[in-house]
Design a protein around this motif. Structure first.
Motif, PDB file in Angstrom:
ATOM      1  N   ALA A   1      47.135  51.831  63.072  1.00  0.00           N
ATOM      2  CA  ALA A   1      45.824  52.652  62.982  1.00  0.00           C
ATOM      3  C   ALA A   1      45.484  53.967  64.074  1.00  0.00           C
ATOM      4  O   ALA A   1      45.282  55.052  63.621  1.00  0.00           O
ATOM      5  CB  ALA A   1      44.661  51.750  63.167  1.00  0.00           C
ATOM      6  N   GLY A   2      46.346  53.782  64.952  1.00  0.00           N
ATOM      7  CA  GLY A   2      46.354  54.872  66.036  1.00  0.00           C
ATOM      8  C   GLY A   2      47.313  56.054  65.613  1.00  0.00           C
ATOM      9  O   GLY A   2      47.129  57.150  66.113  1.00  0.00           O
ATOM     10  N   TYR A   3      47.619  55.968  64.711  1.00  0.00           N
ATOM     11  CA  TYR A   3      48.577  56.992  64.073  1.00  0.00           C
ATOM     12  C   TYR A   3      47.816  57.954  63.152  1.00  0.00           C
ATOM     13  O   TYR A   3      48.253  59.008  62.669  1.00  0.00           O
ATOM     14  CB  TYR A   3      49.889  56.722  63.394  1.00  0.00           C
ATOM     15  CG  TYR A   3      51.085  56.210  64.302  1.00  0.00           C
ATOM     16  CD1 TYR A   3      51.697  57.288  64.989  1.00  0.00           C
ATOM     17  CD2 TYR A   3      51.164  54.776  64.631  1.00  0.00           C
ATOM     18  CE1 TYR A   3      52.637  56.832  65.935  1.00  0.00           C
ATOM     19  CE2 TYR A   3      52.177  54.404  65.600  1.00  0.00           C
ATOM     20  CZ  TYR A   3      52.956  55.331  66.239  1.00  0.00           C
ATOM     21  OH  TYR A   3      53.957  55.058  67.025  1.00  0.00           O
ATOM     22  N   PHE A   4      46.588  57.349  62.990  1.00  0.00           N
ATOM     23  CA  PHE A   4      45.789  58.295  61.873  1.00  0.00           C
ATOM     24  C   PHE A   4      44.712  59.238  62.625  1.00  0.00           C
ATOM     25  O   PHE A   4      44.157  58.665  63.742  1.00  0.00           O
ATOM     26  CB  PHE A   4      44.864  57.262  60.936  1.00  0.00           C
ATOM     27  CG  PHE A   4      45.418  56.691  59.938  1.00  0.00           C
ATOM     28  CD1 PHE A   4      45.395  57.195  58.642  1.00  0.00           C
ATOM     29  CD2 PHE A   4      46.400  55.844  60.169  1.00  0.00           C
ATOM     30  CE1 PHE A   4      46.125  56.862  57.530  1.00  0.00           C
ATOM     31  CE2 PHE A   4      47.323  55.221  59.027  1.00  0.00           C
ATOM     32  CZ  PHE A   4      47.037  55.769  57.640  1.00  0.00           C
ATOM     33  N   ALA A   5      44.540  60.390  62.413  1.00  0.00           N
ATOM     34  CA  ALA A   5      43.604  61.458  62.826  1.00  0.00           C
ATOM     35  C   ALA A   5      42.223  60.882  62.617  1.00  0.00           C
ATOM     36  O   ALA A   5      42.055  60.238  61.273  1.00  0.00           O
ATOM     37  CB  ALA A   5      43.704  62.565  62.415  1.00  0.00           C
ATOM     38  N   ILE A   6      41.340  61.015  63.531  1.00  0.00           N
ATOM     39  CA  ILE A   6      40.020  60.831  63.167  1.00  0.00           C
ATOM     40  C   ILE A   6      39.295  62.244  63.162  1.00  0.00           C
ATOM     41  O   ILE A   6      38.991  62.867  64.167  1.00  0.00           O
ATOM     42  CB  ILE A   6      39.428  59.917  64.146  1.00  0.00           C
ATOM     43  CG1 ILE A   6      40.136  58.749  64.355  1.00  0.00           C
ATOM     44  CG2 ILE A   6      37.860  59.539  63.949  1.00  0.00           C
ATOM     45  CD1 ILE A   6      40.033  57.820  63.283  1.00  0.00           C
ATOM     46  N   PRO A   7      38.647  62.618  61.937  1.00  0.00           N
ATOM     47  CA  PRO A   7      38.864  62.087  60.690  1.00  0.00           C
ATOM     48  C   PRO A   7      39.959  62.246  59.879  1.00  0.00           C
ATOM     49  O   PRO A   7      40.718  63.265  60.452  1.00  0.00           O
ATOM     50  CB  PRO A   7      37.432  62.927  59.919  1.00  0.00           C
ATOM     51  CG  PRO A   7      37.634  64.183  60.836  1.00  0.00           C
ATOM     52  CD  PRO A   7      37.866  63.858  61.934  1.00  0.00           C
ATOM     53  N   SER A   8      40.094  61.613  58.902  1.00  0.00           N
ATOM     54  CA  SER A   8      41.231  61.649  58.227  1.00  0.00           C
ATOM     55  C   SER A   8      41.018  60.899  56.598  1.00  0.00           C
ATOM     56  O   SER A   8      39.944  60.724  56.459  1.00  0.00           O
ATOM     57  CB  SER A   8      42.454  61.055  58.367  1.00  0.00           C
ATOM     58  OG  SER A   8      42.269  59.606  58.727  1.00  0.00           O
TER      59      SER A   8
END
Length: 152
Positions: A51-58
Protein backbone atom coordinates in the motif's frame (compact mmCIF):
# COMPACT_ATOMS: atom_id res chain seq x y z
CA UNK A 1 11.51 -2.59 -24.34
CA UNK A 2 12.77 -4.03 -21.08
CA UNK A 3 12.36 -7.76 -20.63
CA UNK A 4 12.60 -9.09 -17.13
CA UNK A 5 13.95 -12.61 -17.17
CA UNK A 6 13.66 -15.01 -14.30
CA UNK A 7 17.17 -16.44 -14.04
CA UNK A 8 18.34 -15.32 -17.51
CA UNK A 9 21.96 -14.82 -18.59
CA UNK A 10 22.06 -11.36 -20.16
CA UNK A 11 21.30 -7.92 -18.74
CA UNK A 12 21.79 -6.19 -15.42
CA UNK A 13 20.47 -7.49 -12.14
CA UNK A 14 18.16 -5.43 -9.93
CA UNK A 15 17.08 -7.23 -6.73
CA UNK A 16 17.50 -10.65 -8.32
CA UNK A 17 15.72 -9.70 -11.55
CA UNK A 18 17.44 -9.54 -14.90
CA UNK A 19 16.50 -6.59 -17.10
CA UNK A 20 17.25 -6.98 -20.79
CA UNK A 21 17.07 -3.65 -22.61
CA UNK A 22 16.77 -3.20 -26.35
CA UNK A 23 14.79 -1.39 -29.03
CA UNK A 24 12.58 1.69 -28.87
CA UNK A 25 10.20 2.35 -25.98
CA UNK A 26 12.47 1.05 -23.22
CA UNK A 27 10.79 0.63 -19.85
CA UNK A 28 11.83 3.31 -17.43
CA UNK A 29 14.19 1.57 -14.97
CA UNK A 30 12.88 3.72 -12.09
CA UNK A 31 9.31 2.61 -12.90
CA UNK A 32 10.43 -1.03 -13.04
CA UNK A 33 12.04 -0.71 -9.59
CA UNK A 34 8.80 0.67 -8.09
CA UNK A 35 6.62 -1.96 -9.78
CA UNK A 36 8.93 -4.80 -8.73
CA UNK A 37 9.16 -3.54 -5.13
CA UNK A 38 5.35 -3.25 -4.95
CA UNK A 39 4.69 -6.72 -6.39
CA UNK A 40 7.40 -8.28 -4.19
CA UNK A 41 5.80 -6.81 -1.06
CA UNK A 42 2.39 -8.10 -2.18
CA UNK A 43 3.74 -11.57 -3.05
CA UNK A 44 5.28 -11.77 0.43
CA UNK A 45 1.93 -10.86 2.00
CA UNK A 46 3.11 -7.45 3.24
CA UNK A 47 -0.02 -5.51 2.34
CA UNK A 48 1.05 -2.46 4.37
CA UNK A 49 4.32 -2.18 2.43
CA UNK A 50 2.48 -2.77 -0.88
CA UNK A 51 0.00 0.00 0.00
CA UNK A 52 2.91 2.34 0.72
CA UNK A 53 3.88 2.28 -2.97
CA UNK A 54 0.60 4.02 -3.93
CA UNK A 55 0.36 7.78 -4.29
CA UNK A 56 -2.39 9.46 -2.32
CA UNK A 57 -4.57 10.19 -4.22
CA UNK A 58 -4.33 7.58 -6.98
CA UNK A 59 -6.61 5.33 -9.00
CA UNK A 60 -6.83 1.59 -9.51
CA UNK A 61 -8.89 -0.02 -12.25
CA UNK A 62 -9.35 -3.76 -11.97
CA UNK A 63 -11.73 -4.81 -14.73
CA UNK A 64 -14.88 -2.68 -14.70
CA UNK A 65 -14.20 -1.28 -11.22
CA UNK A 66 -12.44 2.10 -10.91
CA UNK A 67 -11.33 2.78 -7.36
CA UNK A 68 -10.30 6.26 -6.24
CA UNK A 69 -7.63 5.75 -3.59
CA UNK A 70 -7.86 8.72 -1.24
CA UNK A 71 -6.03 7.36 1.81
CA UNK A 72 -3.41 4.80 2.76
CA UNK A 73 -6.30 2.71 4.17
CA UNK A 74 -7.93 2.72 0.70
CA UNK A 75 -4.60 1.56 -0.78
CA UNK A 76 -4.40 -1.17 1.85
CA UNK A 77 -7.95 -2.37 1.04
CA UNK A 78 -7.19 -2.43 -2.67
CA UNK A 79 -4.04 -4.51 -2.17
CA UNK A 80 -5.90 -6.87 0.18
CA UNK A 81 -8.51 -7.40 -2.57
CA UNK A 82 -5.93 -8.84 -4.96
CA UNK A 83 -6.12 -12.61 -4.50
CA UNK A 84 -2.81 -13.46 -6.16
CA UNK A 85 0.79 -12.55 -5.63
CA UNK A 86 2.98 -12.24 -8.72
CA UNK A 87 6.48 -12.06 -10.15
CA UNK A 88 7.39 -9.36 -12.64
CA UNK A 89 8.50 -11.01 -15.89
CA UNK A 90 8.32 -8.23 -18.51
CA UNK A 91 7.88 -4.46 -18.68
CA UNK A 92 7.78 -1.83 -21.38
CA UNK A 93 7.00 1.88 -21.41
CA UNK A 94 4.90 3.77 -23.96
CA UNK A 95 4.25 7.40 -23.14
CA UNK A 96 3.42 7.79 -19.48
CA UNK A 97 2.39 4.14 -19.03
CA UNK A 98 4.69 1.28 -18.07
CA UNK A 99 2.93 -2.00 -18.76
CA UNK A 100 4.10 -4.91 -16.66
CA UNK A 101 3.49 -8.59 -17.30
CA UNK A 102 3.33 -10.79 -14.23
CA UNK A 103 3.34 -14.53 -13.54
CA UNK A 104 0.73 -15.11 -10.83
CA UNK A 105 1.56 -16.87 -7.55
CA UNK A 106 -0.18 -17.68 -4.32
CA UNK A 107 0.54 -15.23 -1.50
CA UNK A 108 0.00 -15.06 2.25
CA UNK A 109 -3.12 -13.20 3.32
CA UNK A 110 -6.70 -12.97 2.10
CA UNK A 111 -7.83 -14.46 -1.19
CA UNK A 112 -6.85 -17.60 -3.04
CA UNK A 113 -5.14 -17.47 -6.41
CA UNK A 114 -6.07 -21.13 -7.01
CA UNK A 115 -6.25 -21.97 -10.72
CA UNK A 116 -4.85 -18.52 -11.55
CA UNK A 117 -1.47 -19.62 -10.13
CA UNK A 118 1.09 -19.73 -12.93
CA UNK A 119 -1.09 -17.63 -15.22
CA UNK A 120 -0.21 -14.27 -16.74
CA UNK A 121 -1.65 -10.86 -15.84
CA UNK A 122 -0.84 -7.44 -17.27
CA UNK A 123 -1.16 -4.09 -15.56
CA UNK A 124 -0.36 -0.61 -16.84
CA UNK A 125 1.12 1.80 -14.32
CA UNK A 126 1.71 5.52 -14.17
CA UNK A 127 4.48 6.22 -11.68
CA UNK A 128 4.99 9.74 -10.26
CA UNK A 129 7.72 10.57 -7.77
CA UNK A 130 8.37 6.90 -7.00
CA UNK A 131 4.70 6.11 -6.27
CA UNK A 132 1.94 4.37 -8.23
CA UNK A 133 -0.46 7.10 -9.40
CA UNK A 134 -2.45 4.80 -11.72
CA UNK A 135 -2.83 1.00 -11.64
CA UNK A 136 -4.89 -0.38 -14.54
CA UNK A 137 -5.41 -4.08 -15.37
CA UNK A 138 -5.08 -4.55 -19.12
CA UNK A 139 -5.63 -7.50 -21.43
CA UNK A 140 -6.71 -10.97 -20.50
CA UNK A 141 -5.37 -12.73 -17.47
CA UNK A 142 -5.62 -12.49 -13.75
CA UNK A 143 -7.24 -15.10 -11.67
CA UNK A 144 -8.13 -16.34 -8.31
CA UNK A 145 -10.99 -15.69 -5.99
CA UNK A 146 -11.11 -12.18 -4.65
CA UNK A 147 -10.99 -11.55 -0.94
CA UNK A 148 -14.28 -10.35 0.53
CA UNK A 149 -14.81 -6.71 -0.46
CA UNK A 150 -14.35 -4.07 2.16
CA UNK A 151 -16.21 -0.86 1.38
CA UNK A 152 -14.46 2.42 1.97
Amino acid sequence: MVRVLEGGQAGSTTQGIRLVVGGAGNADPADVRVIDAWVTALRQGDVDAAAGYFAIPSVAENGPVLLHIKSIQDARHFNESLPCGARLIHAETAGQFTTATFRLTERPGPGICGPGTGGIAKTSFVIHNGKIAEWRRVGAGGGGQQAPSQST
